[in-house]
Write an enzyme that holds these catalytic residues in place. Structure first.
Site, PDB file in Angstrom:
ATOM      1  N   GLU A 116      27.403  37.187  23.312  1.00 44.33           N
ATOM      2  CA  GLU A 116      26.860  36.077  22.918  1.00 44.33           C
ATOM      3  C   GLU A 116      27.977  34.746  23.260  1.00 44.33           C
ATOM      4  O   GLU A 116      27.858  33.840  22.579  1.00 44.33           O
ATOM      5  CB  GLU A 116      26.831  36.146  21.589  1.00 44.33           C
ATOM      6  CG  GLU A 116      25.239  37.217  20.972  1.00 44.33           C
ATOM      7  CD  GLU A 116      24.390  36.411  21.641  1.00 44.33           C
ATOM      8  OE1 GLU A 116      23.831  35.218  22.046  1.00 44.33           O
ATOM      9  OE2 GLU A 116      23.438  37.466  22.436  1.00 44.33           O
ATOM     10  N   ARG A 154      37.676  25.813  49.367  1.00 40.65           N
ATOM     11  CA  ARG A 154      36.955  25.476  50.680  1.00 40.65           C
ATOM     12  C   ARG A 154      37.472  23.648  50.630  1.00 40.65           C
ATOM     13  O   ARG A 154      37.811  23.125  50.984  1.00 40.65           O
ATOM     14  CB  ARG A 154      36.032  24.920  50.756  1.00 40.65           C
ATOM     15  CG  ARG A 154      34.864  24.911  49.790  1.00 40.65           C
ATOM     16  CD  ARG A 154      33.391  24.905  49.995  1.00 40.65           C
ATOM     17  NE  ARG A 154      32.891  24.445  51.246  1.00 40.65           N
ATOM     18  CZ  ARG A 154      32.534  24.940  52.222  1.00 40.65           C
ATOM     19  NH1 ARG A 154      32.452  26.057  52.845  1.00 40.65           N
ATOM     20  NH2 ARG A 154      32.200  23.600  53.243  1.00 40.65           N
TER      21      ARG A 154
HETATM   22  C1  LIG Z   1      25.174  35.767  27.769  1.00 45.46           C
HETATM   23  S1  LIG Z   1      26.124  34.372  27.916  1.00 45.46           S
HETATM   24  C2  LIG Z   1      26.312  33.630  26.277  1.00 45.46           C
HETATM   25  C3  LIG Z   1      25.868  32.561  26.017  1.00 45.46           C
HETATM   26  C4  LIG Z   1      25.386  31.769  25.224  1.00 45.46           C
HETATM   27  N1  LIG Z   1      25.246  32.905  23.609  1.00 45.46           N
HETATM   28  C5  LIG Z   1      24.669  30.938  25.329  1.00 45.46           C
HETATM   29  O1  LIG Z   1      23.470  31.154  25.002  1.00 45.46           O
HETATM   30  O2  LIG Z   1      25.316  29.264  24.996  1.00 45.46           O
HETATM   31  C6  LIG Z   1      27.734  35.605  29.188  1.00 45.46           C
HETATM   32  C7  LIG Z   1      28.649  34.363  29.231  1.00 45.46           C
HETATM   33  O3  LIG Z   1      28.461  34.104  30.381  1.00 45.46           O
HETATM   34  C8  LIG Z   1      29.179  33.374  30.645  1.00 45.46           C
HETATM   35  N2  LIG Z   1      28.043  31.835  31.303  1.00 45.46           N
HETATM   36  C9  LIG Z   1      26.538  31.723  30.849  1.00 45.46           C
HETATM   37  N3  LIG Z   1      26.264  31.199  31.240  1.00 45.46           N
HETATM   38  C10 LIG Z   1      26.750  30.353  32.274  1.00 45.46           C
HETATM   39  C11 LIG Z   1      26.804  28.999  32.921  1.00 45.46           C
HETATM   40  N4  LIG Z   1      26.043  28.233  32.843  1.00 45.46           N
HETATM   41  N5  LIG Z   1      27.939  28.181  33.728  1.00 45.46           N
HETATM   42  C12 LIG Z   1      29.227  28.980  32.731  1.00 45.46           C
HETATM   43  N6  LIG Z   1      29.522  30.062  32.479  1.00 45.46           N
HETATM   44  C13 LIG Z   1      28.356  30.254  31.605  1.00 45.46           C
HETATM   45  C14 LIG Z   1      29.828  31.831  29.528  1.00 45.46           C
HETATM   46  O4  LIG Z   1      31.209  32.682  30.067  1.00 45.46           O
HETATM   47  C15 LIG Z   1      29.543  32.736  28.884  1.00 45.46           C
HETATM   48  O5  LIG Z   1      30.360  33.785  27.814  1.00 45.46           O
END
Ligand SMILES: C[S@@+](CC[C@H](N)C(=O)[O-])C[C@H]1O[C@@H](n2cnc3c(N)ncnc32)[C@H](O)[C@@H]1O
Length: 249
Positions: A116, A154
């Protein structure tokens, strides 16, 4: 440049360190990419890194302490101004200006979340900057970190040869790149624009400028709103629009 990446899946980073443009930059010592296994900072016999959220609800949350300890350890080895970037869907959306800024830094630390997300106190304590790769959620920060690494590397001088220079790439000067063609001259009845075979370098340069500005106008008008067009660029846009209207008529 040295990029440290805090992750529970260090092996994933072979996807960038072993292939293509970034792989060559690593080989040529233009960048070092060092995944740091967060698991080794985990708690107890099982090296625990997550727990259930306070207040209930689904999923697990990454523990604050292992992350604070890990980043603290990395901080001892890096300069004070090295940014700690938490890849997060809640962060500012990364754009070309951010990438360009990071490519001039000598060090950066990337933090990849899972589950999460991360206990907020860890992010507050380490003073992480949150950056997102887009308005959607992926399962972990690793792929997002790899996107950032590829885009930053890059831009480092010497990484791309002259032939592959990024100066023509989309967004570099606030415009989309022009369109491209290669051999053969005819594909399923589709020809290439005659100017590209003319050998007239000036005409080809102007045609490419026209395509670049015209496609930006068609596909990303928001970019044009923010860009000052010089006289030639303005003319190229007018020419493109006139040709476009004729084709549509
Ligand atoms: C399943 S996601 C957690 C999402 C969080 N519960 C929310 O809805 O904001 C798990 C991890 O994926 C990464 N992540 C997910 N989407 C991302 C995005 N669009 N850009 C960067 N990192 C992302 C982040 O590091 C995050 O902690």
């Amino acid at each position: 440049m040295r990029i440290s990446v805090v992750t529970i899946f260090p092996q994933m980073f072979h996807a960038v360190t072993d292939y293509g443009v970034v792989g060559r930059a690593v080989e040529n010592n233009l960048v070092s990419i060092e995944p740091v296994d967060l698991r080794s900072f985990g708690q107890g016999q099982y090296k625990r890194l997550d727990d259930r959220p306070f207040g209930g609800g689904p999923g697990m949350v990454m523990l604050a302490e292992p992350i604070v300890e890990c980043i603290g350890r990395l901080r001892q080895k890096t300069k004070d101004d090295a940014p700690v970037i938490y890849l997060s869907p809640q962060g500012k959306r990364v754009d070309h200006q951010d990438i360009s800024k990071f490519s001039k830094m000598s060090e950066m630390i990337l933090l990849c979340g899972r589950y999460e997300g991360i206990d907020q106190r860890a992010l507050d304590i380490i003073g992480a900057e949150e950056l997102s790769i887009g308005d959607y959620v992926i399962s972990g920060g690793e792929l997002a970190a790899m996107v950032l690494i590829d885009a930053v590397v890059r831009q480092i001088p010497g990484v791309l040869g002259n032939e592959q220079s990024s100066s023509q790439d989309s967004f570099t000067d606030g415009l989309l790149d022009c369109i491209h063609y290669t051999r053969p001259k005819l594909v399923a009845g589709h020809e290439i624009p005659a100017v590209l075979l003319s050998g007239d370098h000036e005409a080809i340069r102007y045609w490419r400028l026209k395509q670049s500005i015209g496609r930006t106008w068609l596909l990303r008008p928001d970019l044009l709103e923010q860009k000052y067009l010089n006289k030639e660029q303005q003319q190229a846009l007018t020419d493109f629009q006139e040709e476009f209207e004729k084709e549509q008529a």
